[in-house]
Structure formats: C-alpha cells, structure tokens
Design an enzyme around this catalytic site. Sequence first.
Site, PDB file in Angstrom:
ATOM      1  N   ASP A   9       0.866  -1.167   0.000  1.00 61.41           N
ATOM      2  CA  ASP A   9       0.000   0.000   0.000  1.00 61.41           C
ATOM      3  C   ASP A   9       0.915   1.234   0.000  1.00 61.41           C
ATOM      4  OD1 ASP A   9      -2.413   1.629   0.505  1.00 61.41           O
ATOM      5  OD2 ASP A   9      -1.568   1.874   2.509  1.00 61.41           O
ATOM      6  N   ALA A  11       0.144   5.296   1.457  1.00 60.58           N
ATOM      7  CA  ALA A  11       0.124   6.108   2.679  1.00 60.58           C
ATOM      8  C   ALA A  11      -0.038   5.258   3.926  1.00 60.58           C
ATOM      9  CB  ALA A  11      -0.995   7.146   2.602  1.00 60.58           C
ATOM     10  N   LYS A  50     -10.862   6.361  -2.907  1.00 53.20           N
ATOM     11  CA  LYS A  50     -11.251   7.613  -2.256  1.00 53.20           C
ATOM     12  C   LYS A  50     -12.678   8.041  -2.579  1.00 53.20           C
ATOM     13  CE  LYS A  50      -7.386   8.156  -0.087  1.00 53.20           C
ATOM     14  NZ  LYS A  50      -6.942   6.768  -0.120  1.00 53.20           N
ATOM     15  N   ASP A 184      -1.503  -1.104   5.950  1.00 49.70           N
ATOM     16  CA  ASP A 184      -1.635  -0.516   7.282  1.00 49.70           C
ATOM     17  C   ASP A 184      -3.092  -0.324   7.699  1.00 49.70           C
ATOM     18  OD1 ASP A 184      -1.820   1.623   5.260  1.00 49.70           O
ATOM     19  OD2 ASP A 184      -1.940   2.953   6.993  1.00 49.70           O
TER      20      ASP A 184
END
Length: 265
Positions: A9, A11, A50, A184
């Site tokens: 991934d 960010a 998003k 994350d």
Amino acid sequence: MTIQAVVFDWAGTTIDYGSQAPIFAFQQAFKATGITLTVAEIRRDMGLDKAQHIRKIMALPDVQKTWQQLYHRDPTATDREQLYHDFKQRLLSELPNFAKLKPGMASVITYLTDHQLPFGTTSGYDADMLNIVLPVAAEQGYRPSVNVTSEQTKGVGRPAAAMLARACDLLAVTDRAQVLKVGDSINDILEAKNAGCLGVGLVDGSNLMGLTEAEFSALTPAEQTTARQHVSDQYHGVQADFVLTSIAELPDLITTLNQSDATQY
C-alpha cells in the site's frame, strides 16, 4: 515457500507516517460544507478507493443528520461528486508534503533490489494522485515496477481482490499464495485474503495507529506498548497472516518464509 513478489500500500505503509495527508484533505473538504469530521470517522474506512470512501462518510448517520440540518435535504450524487472533487484538489496539493518514506523503508528497498524480488503497489489513490507521489518517492529511491489503482479495475477497489489480482498478473506471479500484501489498514488485509495472498499488517506509523511520528515518540514506553497491542489485535481480528511492528522487519520475514514452511511470524 518462496516469496514471488511483494505488493505494498502507499500512505501509512511505505510513505506518510500515520497516513496523515488523506485525513487533512477529508477534514478540510467536509469543513467547507459545514460538517466537522472526527479522525475516527475518517479512519474507519481508510484503504478504500477515495470516491467510495466519500460515499461511506456521507452515509454515516451523524453526517447525514448534519447535512439535512444544513441543507434541508439528503445529500445527492452531485453533492458527493463535488465533495470528492474538492477533497481530491486538496489532497493533490498536500501530497508532496506527506510523501516521505517511512523509517526502515530504504533498507527494504535495498533488500528487494539485491534479491531481485519484484514489488509493486495497490492504492486508494487514483492516477492523478499517484502521478504526484511517484516522482517524489523515486527521488528517495522507491520505484515500484507496478502501480495499480481502481481505474485499472473498472472502479473495483479494496477490499475486493481486483487490484491485487491485477498487480500479481503484471508482476508475473504464478501462485498468489506466495505473494505478500503489505498494508496498514483492515481493508489491506481483507484485500489480501480475497486475492489469496498473504496479508501483512504494519503497526508503527499505520492508519490503524493514527499517530504522527512525533505523537508516537511522545508516548511513554507503556503507552507505546498498549497502542501497538491495540493495532495488532485489530489485524489478528481479521486473520492477518503476519503482523510487523515496523516495515524494517519485512526482510527478515521474507528470509524466514523462504527458508522454511513457516505460516506464522
């Protein structure tokens, strides 16, 4: 077992300690409409595409209630599109400020390069966002050979398997069970599970931890231990295959898996 590839991934995993850039952009975009979002409201669905994330936030009961109070109607598709456009412009302007590699990532890049292990990414970013992040990451030595967004999978993002499956195909993977998906967020682990890959959850600097590097460093050792355990428990709750405190531990995990039939770490 022989690990064939690693898919990261962005960010909170390889860059942007604590995944701060999307939080800032979401809060500012919604604030412009009169709605104040908590960090928890944003982070619960991090890892999604998003645009899908915007829809999830706007479907929250408190957000819908506030919207109705402000505008005397339910939010429409046009409202969601306008919010996404505003969010995206804010994120694009902020991304260069949050694209620093996380601690330990440089050594991971060296290990993968030295061992000729292919690596790529899947992301909640879209192509415009990646076009800003990629050159900044490249300046720091991070150059994934494959970068898949939901635009390449007909709009299907996490937690579905589509993006990760495409990344595996582009990386010439012959057995997805020998691919590490490193992320994350809960959606990263679910993506790995759905694609038949091994899910690796990162603790420090993660979206689930939700702290900047300075904020985490300011905690007492006991508080750090508690925070780490809380994140680890969430990963284990969705059956992550491996949980690493730091991205710097990834080379040791790969070495261990390559040398044995280990299924836990």
